[in-house]
Design a protein around this motif. Sequence first.
Motif, PDB file in Angstrom:
ATOM      1  N   ASN A 151      34.555   5.211  -9.974  1.00 41.05           N
ATOM      2  CA  ASN A 151      35.437   4.052 -10.105  1.00 41.05           C
ATOM      3  C   ASN A 151      36.522   4.297 -11.149  1.00 41.05           C
ATOM      4  O   ASN A 151      37.681   3.928 -10.949  1.00 41.05           O
ATOM      5  N   VAL A 152      36.169   4.924 -12.259  1.00 39.30           N
ATOM      6  CA  VAL A 152      37.179   5.241 -13.275  1.00 39.30           C
ATOM      7  C   VAL A 152      38.250   6.134 -12.667  1.00 39.30           C
ATOM      8  O   VAL A 152      39.452   5.925 -12.877  1.00 39.30           O
ATOM      9  N   ARG A 153      37.816   7.155 -11.910  1.00 37.14           N
ATOM     10  CA  ARG A 153      38.782   8.036 -11.246  1.00 37.14           C
ATOM     11  C   ARG A 153      39.714   7.238 -10.332  1.00 37.14           C
ATOM     12  O   ARG A 153      40.941   7.375 -10.396  1.00 37.14           O
ATOM     13  N   ASP A 154      39.148   6.408  -9.476  1.00 38.34           N
ATOM     14  CA  ASP A 154      39.962   5.678  -8.503  1.00 38.34           C
ATOM     15  C   ASP A 154      40.902   4.675  -9.171  1.00 38.34           C
ATOM     16  O   ASP A 154      42.044   4.512  -8.748  1.00 38.34           O
ATOM     17  N   GLN A 155      40.440   4.023 -10.231  1.00 38.95           N
ATOM     18  CA  GLN A 155      41.307   3.065 -10.931  1.00 38.95           C
ATOM     19  C   GLN A 155      42.427   3.796 -11.668  1.00 38.95           C
ATOM     20  O   GLN A 155      43.556   3.296 -11.759  1.00 38.95           O
ATOM     21  N   LEU A 156      42.132   4.978 -12.177  1.00 42.27           N
ATOM     22  CA  LEU A 156      43.163   5.763 -12.859  1.00 42.27           C
ATOM     23  C   LEU A 156      44.259   6.172 -11.871  1.00 42.27           C
ATOM     24  O   LEU A 156      45.450   6.118 -12.187  1.00 42.27           O
ATOM     25  N   GLY A 179      40.854   8.932 -18.286  1.00 46.70           N
ATOM     26  CA  GLY A 179      39.671   8.274 -17.747  1.00 46.70           C
ATOM     27  C   GLY A 179      38.455   8.621 -18.583  1.00 46.70           C
ATOM     28  O   GLY A 179      38.112   9.802 -18.729  1.00 46.70           O
ATOM     29  N   TRP A 180      37.815   7.600 -19.142  1.00 47.97           N
ATOM     30  CA  TRP A 180      36.674   7.806 -20.034  1.00 47.97           C
ATOM     31  C   TRP A 180      35.466   7.001 -19.570  1.00 47.97           C
ATOM     32  O   TRP A 180      35.602   6.004 -18.853  1.00 47.97           O
ATOM     33  N   ILE A 181      34.293   7.434 -20.031  1.00 47.93           N
ATOM     34  CA  ILE A 181      33.045   6.701 -19.831  1.00 47.93           C
ATOM     35  C   ILE A 181      32.401   6.463 -21.193  1.00 47.93           C
ATOM     36  O   ILE A 181      32.281   7.397 -22.006  1.00 47.93           O
ATOM     37  N   TYR A 182      32.003   5.227 -21.436  1.00 51.28           N
ATOM     38  CA  TYR A 182      31.259   4.905 -22.656  1.00 51.28           C
ATOM     39  C   TYR A 182      29.784   4.838 -22.307  1.00 51.28           C
ATOM     40  O   TYR A 182      29.377   4.117 -21.378  1.00 51.28           O
ATOM     41  N   ASP A 183      28.977   5.588 -23.032  1.00 53.50           N
ATOM     42  CA  ASP A 183      27.540   5.645 -22.776  1.00 53.50           C
ATOM     43  C   ASP A 183      26.816   4.685 -23.714  1.00 53.50           C
ATOM     44  O   ASP A 183      26.776   4.906 -24.932  1.00 53.50           O
ATOM     45  N   MET A 193      38.662  12.711 -17.237  1.00 48.99           N
ATOM     46  CA  MET A 193      39.831  13.318 -16.623  1.00 48.99           C
ATOM     47  C   MET A 193      41.104  12.799 -17.267  1.00 48.99           C
ATOM     48  O   MET A 193      41.084  11.788 -17.975  1.00 48.99           O
ATOM     49  N   GLU A 194      42.213  13.504 -17.020  1.00 48.05           N
ATOM     50  CA  GLU A 194      43.525  13.075 -17.486  1.00 48.05           C
ATOM     51  C   GLU A 194      44.530  13.218 -16.344  1.00 48.05           C
ATOM     52  O   GLU A 194      44.400  14.104 -15.500  1.00 48.05           O
ATOM     53  N   VAL A 195      45.516  12.337 -16.351  1.00 50.90           N
ATOM     54  CA  VAL A 195      46.575  12.361 -15.350  1.00 50.90           C
ATOM     55  C   VAL A 195      47.901  12.207 -16.080  1.00 50.90           C
ATOM     56  O   VAL A 195      48.026  11.377 -16.989  1.00 50.90           O
ATOM     57  N   ASP A 196      48.890  13.024 -15.698  1.00 51.91           N
ATOM     58  CA  ASP A 196      50.222  12.864 -16.271  1.00 51.91           C
ATOM     59  C   ASP A 196      51.265  13.054 -15.178  1.00 51.91           C
ATOM     60  O   ASP A 196      50.931  13.093 -13.988  1.00 51.91           O
TER      61      ASP A 196
END
Length: 211
Positions: A151-156, A179-183, A193-196
């Motif tokens: 979901n983080v990937r798709d929202q990013l 895109g980050w995940i908090y544990d 991941m990162e997107v630019d």
Amino acid sequence: MRKYKQLLLANKAWSFELRDESPDFFARHVGGQKPDFLWIGCSDSRVSPEQMTMTPPGGMFIHRNIANLVNEDDKNLMSVLQYAVGVLEVEHIIVCGHHGCGGMRAALDGGTDGVLDEWLDNARRVYHSNAAEIDGASTEEGRLNRLVEVNVRDQLVRLAHTKTVQDRWANGQKLALHGWIYDLRDGLIKPLMEVDATTRLDEVQAPERVL
């Protein structure tokens, strides 16, 4: 003592402590803000962006909603994005999910109705688009946490496609999406991941498992 009064007492103690350390702490904020980051995260009460990153007031512009979703028809988020990028000129936008997310669990299990059920349409689409991988997890916890990651990937990617972000990149201005995940289990943030501006959005793959 009523619980809401404890909040007011805590606020007084917090204000006193900061002014004791730096008498002009709040005076410096009156002139405006210049945060470095826009944070798009979940509304979950266990996930406090400023606290878990030790970011002082003024350092982070924040938008939170259930399941950290990016909906193009969400005028609240779109106005926050426009202001953060166009006026505050942040150079980093973070989309942060968290394991054990109740919104993601509801997208998997159902049981919602009304406005909340409508809101989770985006999350359900993420699941249906990645069902084979998500359902391949060996446990229900693993299944949920993989949905959180995807979901983080798709929202990013959805964020990257917005007009505000595309215009920023088209103008040659620096802007990176993270895109980050908090544990919840250890309090650590795990980058996915990162997107630019150079990223081929149609080639973005699902992130490696981190949970």
